[in-house]
Scaffold this active site. Structure first.
Site, PDB file in Angstrom:
ATOM      1  N   ARG A 179     -35.535   1.478 -42.570  1.00  0.00           N
ATOM      2  CA  ARG A 179     -36.101   0.700 -41.462  1.00  0.00           C
ATOM      3  C   ARG A 179     -36.220  -0.790 -41.802  1.00  0.00           C
ATOM      4  O   ARG A 179     -36.255  -1.632 -40.910  1.00  0.00           O
ATOM      5  CB  ARG A 179     -37.432   1.313 -41.009  1.00  0.00           C
ATOM      6  CG  ARG A 179     -37.228   2.644 -40.296  1.00  0.00           C
ATOM      7  CD  ARG A 179     -38.544   3.220 -39.800  1.00  0.00           C
ATOM      8  NE  ARG A 179     -39.444   3.604 -40.861  1.00  0.00           N
ATOM      9  CZ  ARG A 179     -39.424   4.775 -41.491  1.00  0.00           C
ATOM     10  NH1 ARG A 179     -38.540   5.689 -41.158  1.00  0.00           N
ATOM     11  NH2 ARG A 179     -40.284   5.041 -42.455  1.00  0.00           N
TER      12      ARG A 179
ATOM     13  N   GLU B 267     -46.123   9.413 -54.312  1.00  0.00           N
ATOM     14  CA  GLU B 267     -47.372  10.172 -54.405  1.00  0.00           C
ATOM     15  C   GLU B 267     -47.106  11.500 -55.132  1.00  0.00           C
ATOM     16  O   GLU B 267     -47.853  11.912 -56.002  1.00  0.00           O
ATOM     17  CB  GLU B 267     -47.912  10.412 -52.998  1.00  0.00           C
ATOM     18  CG  GLU B 267     -49.374  10.742 -53.001  1.00  0.00           C
ATOM     19  CD  GLU B 267     -49.901  10.931 -51.587  1.00  0.00           C
ATOM     20  OE1 GLU B 267     -49.198  10.539 -50.636  1.00  0.00           O
ATOM     21  OE2 GLU B 267     -51.001  11.478 -51.459  1.00  0.00           O
TER      22      GLU B 267
END
Ligand code: AMP
Length: 175
Positions: free
Chosen positions: A63, A100
């Site tokens: 993006r 994460e």
């Protein structure tokens, strides 16, 4: 004739709960891209935060390509893509970085930037800052200087800015 109301970019960001996994609220930029007026306004607002004398806009897959390329066109600066592994065809430098859960990798063409180049890094969203911090490191590996990191959206509660402490950072919308 009535004056046209200024575009409120926030109205064009859609929350999608539990995407891509449970507990994540995904900030969907599709409505912003679908509006010519909002997309143009977003690009102009990013351009306001472009430092002078920039040699390249560096966009992060995928993006970041949309906003980075639009900003490059508007400001007349070239565009350099940072891609996921195995996508760039010529010689690359890569960096592995922590997500994460697990690891990821980003790559840049070795000849994309040179010593002394001044660049701006663009992505759609700053979350934990891991992606942007890895991109800063990649750019610096090639001897270039990061003059600014620009984001459309920042999730402030994730404190991504803490990982970009030596780089001027700006985001248009904060949540
Ligand atoms: P981070 O490395 O944690 O700062 O994550 C930033 C990258 O993940 C950006 O390229 C974003 O496109 C994507 N991302 C992370 N969280 C979200 C979210 N809640 N909504 C949309 N994109 C996200």
């Amino acid at each position: 004739m009535t004056a046209k109301a200024a575009v409120q970019l926030r109205d064009y960001i859609r929350d999608i709960p539990d995407f891509p996994k449970p507990g994540i609220v995904f900030k969907d930029i599709s409505p912003l891209l679908a509006s010519g007026e909002a997309f143009a306004s977003c690009t102009s607002q990013l351009a306001i935060h472009m430092p002078d004398d920039i040699d390249a806009i560096v966009g992060i897959e995928s993006r970041g390509f949309l906003f980075g390329a639009a900003l490059a066109q508007l400001t007349g600066v070239g565009f350099v893509p940072i891609r996921k592994p195995g996508k760039l065809p010529a010689d690359t430098h890569g960096i592995d970085y922590e997500l994460e859960y697990g690891m990821d990798r980003l790559e840049i063409h070795k000849d994309a930037l040179s010593q002394g180049h001044k660049v701006v890094i663009v992505d759609d969203l700053l979350a934990t800052g891991g992606t942007a911090a890895a991109t800063v490191e990649l750019v610096q590996t090639l001897g270039a200087e990061v003059a600014a990191c620009l984001f459309v959206i920042e999730l402030e509660f994730l404190k991504g800015k803490n990982r970009l402490q030596n780089v001027p950072t700006h985001s248009l919308l904060k949540y």
